[in-house]
Design a protein around this motif. Sequence first.
Motif, mmCIF file in Angstrom:
data_model
loop_
_atom_site.group_PDB
_atom_site.id
_atom_site.type_symbol
_atom_site.label_atom_id
_atom_site.label_comp_id
_atom_site.label_asym_id
_atom_site.label_seq_id
_atom_site.Cartn_x
_atom_site.Cartn_y
_atom_site.Cartn_z
ATOM 1 N N GLY A 1 0.828 -1.212 0.000
ATOM 2 C CA GLY A 1 0.000 0.000 0.000
ATOM 3 C C GLY A 1 0.858 1.255 0.000
ATOM 4 N N ASP A 2 1.945 1.227 0.740
ATOM 5 C CA ASP A 2 2.848 2.390 0.781
ATOM 6 C C ASP A 2 3.523 2.616 -0.567
ATOM 7 O OD1 ASP A 2 2.268 2.722 3.430
ATOM 8 O OD2 ASP A 2 4.194 2.023 4.201
ATOM 9 N N VAL A 3 4.009 1.524 -1.148
ATOM 10 C CA VAL A 3 4.726 1.661 -2.424
ATOM 11 C C VAL A 3 3.770 2.149 -3.521
ATOM 12 C CG1 VAL A 3 5.981 0.391 -4.219
ATOM 13 C CG2 VAL A 3 6.464 -0.055 -1.813
ATOM 14 N N GLN B 1 6.632 -14.609 8.596
ATOM 15 C CA GLN B 1 7.673 -13.818 7.922
ATOM 16 C C GLN B 1 8.360 -12.844 8.880
ATOM 17 O OE1 GLN B 1 6.262 -11.281 4.715
ATOM 18 N NE2 GLN B 1 8.140 -10.090 4.677
ATOM 19 N N LYS B 2 7.564 -12.174 9.697
ATOM 20 C CA LYS B 2 8.111 -11.048 10.458
ATOM 21 C C LYS B 2 8.873 -11.478 11.719
ATOM 22 C CE LYS B 2 6.527 -8.010 7.573
ATOM 23 N NZ LYS B 2 7.434 -7.228 6.732
ATOM 24 N N GLY B 3 8.810 -12.780 12.054
ATOM 25 C CA GLY B 3 9.620 -13.309 13.164
ATOM 26 C C GLY B 3 9.255 -12.750 14.521
ATOM 27 N N PHE C 1 12.353 -13.609 6.385
ATOM 28 C CA PHE C 1 12.752 -13.081 5.072
ATOM 29 C C PHE C 1 12.107 -11.711 4.937
ATOM 30 C CE2 PHE C 1 8.753 -15.200 4.352
ATOM 31 C CZ PHE C 1 8.085 -14.413 3.427
ATOM 32 N N GLU C 2 12.733 -10.852 4.198
ATOM 33 C CA GLU C 2 12.205 -9.490 4.062
ATOM 34 C C GLU C 2 12.608 -8.935 2.693
ATOM 35 O OE1 GLU C 2 9.705 -7.425 4.757
ATOM 36 O OE2 GLU C 2 10.210 -7.738 6.867
ATOM 37 N N PRO C 3 11.676 -8.968 1.762
ATOM 38 C CA PRO C 3 12.003 -8.508 0.395
ATOM 39 C C PRO C 3 12.660 -7.139 0.387
ATOM 40 C CG PRO C 3 9.880 -9.590 0.428
ATOM 41 C CD PRO C 3 10.329 -9.522 1.852
HETATM 42 N N1 LIG Z 1 -0.537 -2.913 12.685
HETATM 43 C C1 LIG Z 1 -0.117 -1.946 11.912
HETATM 44 N N2 LIG Z 1 -0.576 -0.687 12.077
HETATM 45 C C2 LIG Z 1 -0.148 0.307 11.299
HETATM 46 N N3 LIG Z 1 0.730 0.164 10.311
HETATM 47 C C3 LIG Z 1 1.221 -1.073 10.090
HETATM 48 C C4 LIG Z 1 0.827 -2.177 10.875
HETATM 49 N N4 LIG Z 1 1.464 -3.270 10.428
HETATM 50 C C5 LIG Z 1 2.230 -2.863 9.411
HETATM 51 N N5 LIG Z 1 2.074 -1.545 9.210
HETATM 52 C C6 LIG Z 1 2.681 -0.723 8.204
HETATM 53 O O1 LIG Z 1 2.699 -1.464 6.991
HETATM 54 C C7 LIG Z 1 3.923 -1.239 6.335
HETATM 55 C C8 LIG Z 1 4.684 -2.535 6.327
HETATM 56 O O2 LIG Z 1 5.807 -2.417 5.535
HETATM 57 P P1 LIG Z 1 6.731 -3.677 5.235
HETATM 58 O O3 LIG Z 1 7.728 -3.242 4.257
HETATM 59 O O4 LIG Z 1 7.151 -4.264 6.491
HETATM 60 O O5 LIG Z 1 5.621 -4.526 4.532
HETATM 61 P P2 LIG Z 1 5.091 -5.911 4.108
HETATM 62 O O6 LIG Z 1 5.821 -7.033 4.667
HETATM 63 O O7 LIG Z 1 3.645 -5.828 4.319
HETATM 64 O O8 LIG Z 1 5.343 -5.754 2.545
HETATM 65 C C9 LIG Z 1 6.002 -6.379 1.469
HETATM 66 O O9 LIG Z 1 6.177 -5.341 0.508
HETATM 67 C C10 LIG Z 1 6.977 -4.285 0.944
HETATM 68 C C11 LIG Z 1 6.976 -3.242 -0.143
HETATM 69 O O10 LIG Z 1 7.681 -3.640 -1.254
HETATM 70 C C12 LIG Z 1 8.355 -4.766 1.266
HETATM 71 O O11 LIG Z 1 9.100 -3.694 1.807
HETATM 72 C C13 LIG Z 1 8.291 -5.881 2.274
HETATM 73 O O12 LIG Z 1 9.580 -6.406 2.499
HETATM 74 C C14 LIG Z 1 7.371 -6.964 1.783
HETATM 75 O O13 LIG Z 1 7.255 -8.013 2.724
HETATM 76 C C15 LIG Z 1 4.609 -0.134 7.069
HETATM 77 O O14 LIG Z 1 4.201 1.098 6.589
HETATM 78 C C16 LIG Z 1 4.093 -0.331 8.489
HETATM 79 O O15 LIG Z 1 4.177 0.829 9.255
#
Ligand SMILES: Nc1ncnc2c1ncn2[C@@H]1O[C@H](COP(=O)(O)OP(=O)(O)O[C@H]2O[C@H](CO)[C@@H](O)[C@H](O)[C@H]2O)[C@@H](O)[C@H]1O
Length: 778
Positions: free
Chosen positions: A306-308, A604-606, A676-678
């Motif tokens: 969503g951010d990207v 994934q997030k450990g 893992f973390e893309p």
């Molecule tokens: N409970 C909560 N309340 C509010 N905000 C929350 C939340 N849980 C998560 N978020 C927000 O969601 C986003 C998560 O970002 P990550 O990069 O960790 O994403 P994610 O693993 O979903 O995405 C995948 O895609 C992204 C984008 O390419 C990669 O960076 C990543 O490695 C890959 O796994 C951040 O903005 C974070 O603040």
Amino acid sequence: MASTLGYLHLHLEPPTCSSPSARPRNGASVLSLRESSATRFFRRDPTHIVCRFDPFIRAAEEKGGILFGVGWAEREGNRQILQAFGFGNGGTQEEAEDVDDDDDLDGEDADEAITDDALRETIKTSKEVLAMQKDLLRQIAERRKLVSFLKRSAVNTNLETNSFGDKDDCFLSNQSSTSEAVDAEYSRTIFFDGHHKKLPHEQEAKNNVLDASLAVVLGLSREVSLEPTETVTVSPSPSKRSGSYTSEVKDFEEFKGKNIQGEKPDHMVASKEEDKSFCALAGKNVMNIILVSAECAPWSKTGGLGDVSAALPKALSRRGHRVMVVVPRYENYSEACDTGIRKRYTVSGQDMEVAYFHAYIDGVDFVFVDSPIFHDCKNDIYGGNRVDILRRMVLFCKAAVEVPWHVPCGGVCYGDGNLAFVANDWHTALLPVYLKTYYRDHGFMTYARCVLVIHNIAHQGRGPLDDFNHVDLPGQCMNLFKLHDPVGGTHFNIFAAGLKTADRVVTVSHGYSWELKTQDGGWGLHGIVNEIEWKFHGIVNGIDSKDWNPKLDAHLQSDGYANYALETLRTGKSQCKAALQRELGLPVRADVQILSFIGRLDHQKGVDIIGEALPWIMSQDVQLIMLGTGRPDLEEMLRRFEREHRDKVRAWVGFSTRMAHRITAGADVLMMPSRFEPCGLNQLYAMMYGTVPVVHAVGGLRDTVPQFDPYSERGLGWAFERAEANMLIDALRNCLKTYKKYKGSWEGLQRRGMMQDLSWGTAAQRYEEVLVAAKYQW
Ligand SMILES: Nc1ncnc2c1ncn2[C@@H]1O[C@H](COP(=O)(O)OP(=O)(O)O[C@H]2O[C@H](CO)[C@@H](O)[C@H](O)[C@H]2O)[C@@H](O)[C@H]1O
């Protein structure tokens, strides 16, 4: 009209592109021009032609000095009709001849002979287009009358014109219903037969582009396919997120002059200053880019995708591209207005209607695809059973791929001439498959390309082979989807098909691009990733430096929080820390180290690794704040942590953007023990806020968090080698020691993190390179 006015300044682009007014001069991709018997061209630069073409003059004579017409050109050996319009009141003959002889294409280029047949074909098509233009002019003249009439009525009846109210809706839906029969027919042609036997929609789409282009040139209406009664301008102000369309009835004569010189639709007109940077950045690579995603902040967000989807398009737009995001309309978003466009698509044999809503914000067109099946999952956008999700994505991809034909943004459809789609993750991996199978393989959208971005390969759209029946593709496509691996056996895999058919594939860090080729990291798709290595790129995500900026952060402007910057780091961050402790009911202490975790609660997030390390963590002088939602057992684990350690732990189970910002600002440390973390965005946000990351050195985390070296005072955080509790504990021990005993080193870590340029600028440039590579690839 005097013949000296018969010289036309023509700004060229490929066929069915938006229009010269939508595409700036430096955005065209014409490489060479030829002279035809009826035409005399002088080239000023690759995209700016001065030409004399008798049909232009005739049209001009009829229409009082407004010149427009068609030319033709060659591009990479393929001759194209240029549906670009020249416009302006024409130059003088002297001006036209005041061009270097070298530029006159009678020169060395002339020896590339053109066959008579091809020439005849060109002239025939030109005539057809001119006939269409003539017809449109007639319609425009009628609409002018209507504009004047409505303007008078507006004055008389105090007509409200600042929103798409019921009046407009009626207007639009009337229009929509007239084309419904054709649409239904088209959908059947495309999606039932698998062959494009006729062109009603293609023609309609061309007309949309042509029609809308003329409308903009002539300053009549934002969307000719609606009605002529209004010119719609869209507030580009980011602060006016609530700002919707402002409809204004404008006087034709007054507006004509303005738009004749214009380069973009009204809503895209930038200041001179902006225009300068516009020219400088993307230069001749300017394209129409459509990012298609299942989620986009702030409307729909479950994680980083969503951010990207929100930030990358803005950065591409700042480089000068015309950029759109297409996303499902899960609920009613106040910023988006109904365009009135309705289309029908078939999903698993069921006919479904979609509506398109539009908003223009921060230089980006947002198009929301509306259907009841998206509303049903507004509280859980990936909810429902496997087939439900699949059907949603089929509908979404079918609707998204035709957006550039149907949805005029700021009055002008994007068209498919200079177009690249950016699809994201498995949810939209069907888009490149549809683009190829139903369009490009049948001679449509020939110049459109699709880049597929892998944000997370762990989710692939897997299912039994029978799922193929839901995607409405010819039987021979089955092989694209069929995959065998030890985990799933022989199964149906949407990501596999997307990877094979996309023109280019990007993943979100270099580390992850390497991992995807390995058996462990590829999750069964490593074989395909290795096969497509030639089209595979790693680009580290950026961050939205407006949304995630401690200096501007809106979530830090109340409840005792404070905005801060590098210069005010000490005071600002301590204020946020105290505010956070107060808000969450923790003891307010400046000297205690606050550890934090933010993220989806899944394997994934450990987060369970933090659970294992909890006894050691609780034995230290720290506070722990965790924010997340996801797997119920992990949510329960967080609640238990808080219950058992009320004096030290706070667990916020849920999704709260406000808390994510506040924790990022108030905490000292962010833990990311991801298996893992893309890429990871939270560690990037943390560093921007002077919060030090402690991460498992994997994927994008390895790329972005170099290990702190106390001897050279380098590095940005702690990066441990294996996703194990004892490794996390080791890293935290060093981190805590540095925090307590080496204040200077700690501040150095914070400052180095904050001083990085993590904005999307560089990444957007890399995306642009990939898109350009795709564009010129056959
Ligand atoms: N409970 C909560 N309340 C509010 N905000 C929350 C939340 N849980 C998560 N978020 C927000 O969601 C986003 C998560 O970002 P990550 O990069 O960790 O994403 P994610 O693993 O979903 O995405 C995948 O895609 C992204 C984008 O390419 C990669 O960076 C990543 O490695 C890959 O796994 C951040 O903005 C974070 O603040």
